[in-house]
Motif scaffolding. Structure first.
Motif, mmCIF file in Angstrom:
data_model
loop_
_atom_site.group_PDB
_atom_site.id
_atom_site.type_symbol
_atom_site.label_atom_id
_atom_site.label_comp_id
_atom_site.label_asym_id
_atom_site.label_seq_id
_atom_site.Cartn_x
_atom_site.Cartn_y
_atom_site.Cartn_z
ATOM 1 N N PHE A 21 -17.895 -56.435 -105.227
ATOM 2 C CA PHE A 21 -18.695 -56.615 -104.022
ATOM 3 C C PHE A 21 -18.995 -55.225 -103.468
ATOM 4 C CE2 PHE A 21 -15.831 -60.563 -103.063
ATOM 5 C CZ PHE A 21 -16.434 -61.270 -104.076
ATOM 6 N N TYR A 22 -19.902 -55.168 -102.500
ATOM 7 C CA TYR A 22 -20.098 -53.900 -101.797
ATOM 8 C C TYR A 22 -20.155 -54.143 -100.301
ATOM 9 C CZ TYR A 22 -25.146 -54.946 -101.634
ATOM 10 O OH TYR A 22 -26.364 -55.527 -101.417
ATOM 11 N N TYR A 40 -19.320 -57.155 -93.106
ATOM 12 C CA TYR A 40 -20.433 -57.755 -93.842
ATOM 13 C C TYR A 40 -20.383 -57.254 -95.279
ATOM 14 C CZ TYR A 40 -22.095 -58.721 -89.133
ATOM 15 O OH TYR A 40 -22.192 -59.146 -87.830
ATOM 16 N N ILE A 41 -20.325 -58.184 -96.216
ATOM 17 C CA ILE A 41 -20.203 -57.839 -97.631
ATOM 18 C C ILE A 41 -21.342 -58.469 -98.418
ATOM 19 C CG2 ILE A 41 -17.706 -57.582 -97.466
ATOM 20 C CD1 ILE A 41 -17.424 -60.358 -98.780
ATOM 21 N N ASP A 42 -21.579 -57.942 -99.613
ATOM 22 C CA ASP A 42 -22.632 -58.499 -100.449
ATOM 23 C C ASP A 42 -22.339 -58.210 -101.909
ATOM 24 O OD1 ASP A 42 -24.896 -59.984 -100.887
ATOM 25 O OD2 ASP A 42 -26.278 -58.562 -99.975
ATOM 26 N N ASP A 51 -16.112 -66.187 -101.449
ATOM 27 C CA ASP A 51 -16.006 -64.730 -101.490
ATOM 28 C C ASP A 51 -15.547 -64.195 -100.132
ATOM 29 O OD1 ASP A 51 -17.046 -64.743 -104.119
ATOM 30 O OD2 ASP A 51 -19.100 -64.419 -103.404
ATOM 31 N N CYS A 52 -16.116 -64.727 -99.069
ATOM 32 C CA CYS A 52 -15.751 -64.291 -97.717
ATOM 33 C C CYS A 52 -14.293 -64.607 -97.410
ATOM 34 C CB CYS A 52 -16.663 -64.942 -96.677
ATOM 35 S SG CYS A 52 -18.384 -64.404 -96.780
ATOM 36 N N VAL A 53 -13.847 -65.779 -97.796
ATOM 37 C CA VAL A 53 -12.449 -66.176 -97.577
ATOM 38 C C VAL A 53 -11.513 -65.243 -98.350
ATOM 39 C CG1 VAL A 53 -10.736 -67.988 -98.008
ATOM 40 C CG2 VAL A 53 -12.969 -68.578 -97.030
ATOM 41 N N VAL A 79 -15.592 -62.235 -91.810
ATOM 42 C CA VAL A 79 -16.151 -61.651 -93.019
ATOM 43 C C VAL A 79 -17.314 -62.533 -93.434
ATOM 44 C CG1 VAL A 79 -15.738 -61.021 -95.431
ATOM 45 C CG2 VAL A 79 -13.921 -60.703 -93.726
ATOM 46 N N SER A 80 -18.493 -61.912 -93.604
ATOM 47 C CA SER A 80 -19.662 -62.712 -93.938
ATOM 48 C C SER A 80 -20.688 -61.896 -94.710
ATOM 49 C CB SER A 80 -20.305 -63.277 -92.663
ATOM 50 O OG SER A 80 -20.897 -62.244 -91.908
#
Length: 157
Positions: A21-22, A40-42, A51-53, A79-80
């Motif tokens: 992730f980044y 904030y991740i992507d 992924d957020c969890v 986290v989102s």
């Protein structure tokens, strides 16, 4: 509070790298009487709730184990994904958006409009070129960079 943001960036970066992730952004803000730590991740194919969890659990565990506590006050960790209509904040993000549908707001009118939506075709130091689709009839518009107030990804309906 920038120390909190910098500390969280240092702690979360190895977690994100481990899962490919980044990091898009981190903010630590007070809203009403509560503090919020938002991360904030992507990733290229998009972030899922799982992924957020995953990141939330790992980040929370690492932050809780730190001594001294880098965030002494009570806060909510969120986290989102940065969202489907995320802002394009810099040159790199604009260049990555070439070929994507975007929304551009201007400081002043260009061709009778202060907003344009369409597919970003190219970006350089002086201008954005996009296929304008805001009014239903596509045409190419060249927007001088010094007129751009904000730009973001957009959802095409």
């Amino acid at each position: 509070m920038s120390n909190v943001v910098e500390t969280v960036k240092q702690v979360v970066t190895p977690i994100l790298k481990e899962h490919s992730f980044y990091l898009f952004d981190v903010e630590f803000v007070k809203e009403n009487k509560s503090w919020y730590l938002r991360v904030y991740i992507d990733k290229p194919d998009g972030i899922t709730i799982d992924d957020c969890v995953l990141v939330s659990d790992e980040l929370s565990e690492k932050l809780d184990a730190m001594d001294p506590d880098p965030i002494p006050q009570a806060y909510f960790l969120e986290v989102s994904s940065p969202g489907a209509e995320r802002p394009l904040r810099n040159e790199e993000e604009l260049k990555q958006a070439v070929g994507s549908y975007i929304h551009v707001s201007l400081y002043k009118n260009l061709n009778g409009s202060k907003t344009f939506e369409g597919t970003l075709q190219s970006v350089d130091d002086d201008q954005l070129v996009m296929k304008n689709e805001k009014w239903g009839e596509p045409d190419t518009v060249t927007i001088p960079r010094d007129l751009v107030a904000k730009s973001r990804l957009a959802i095409q309906f």
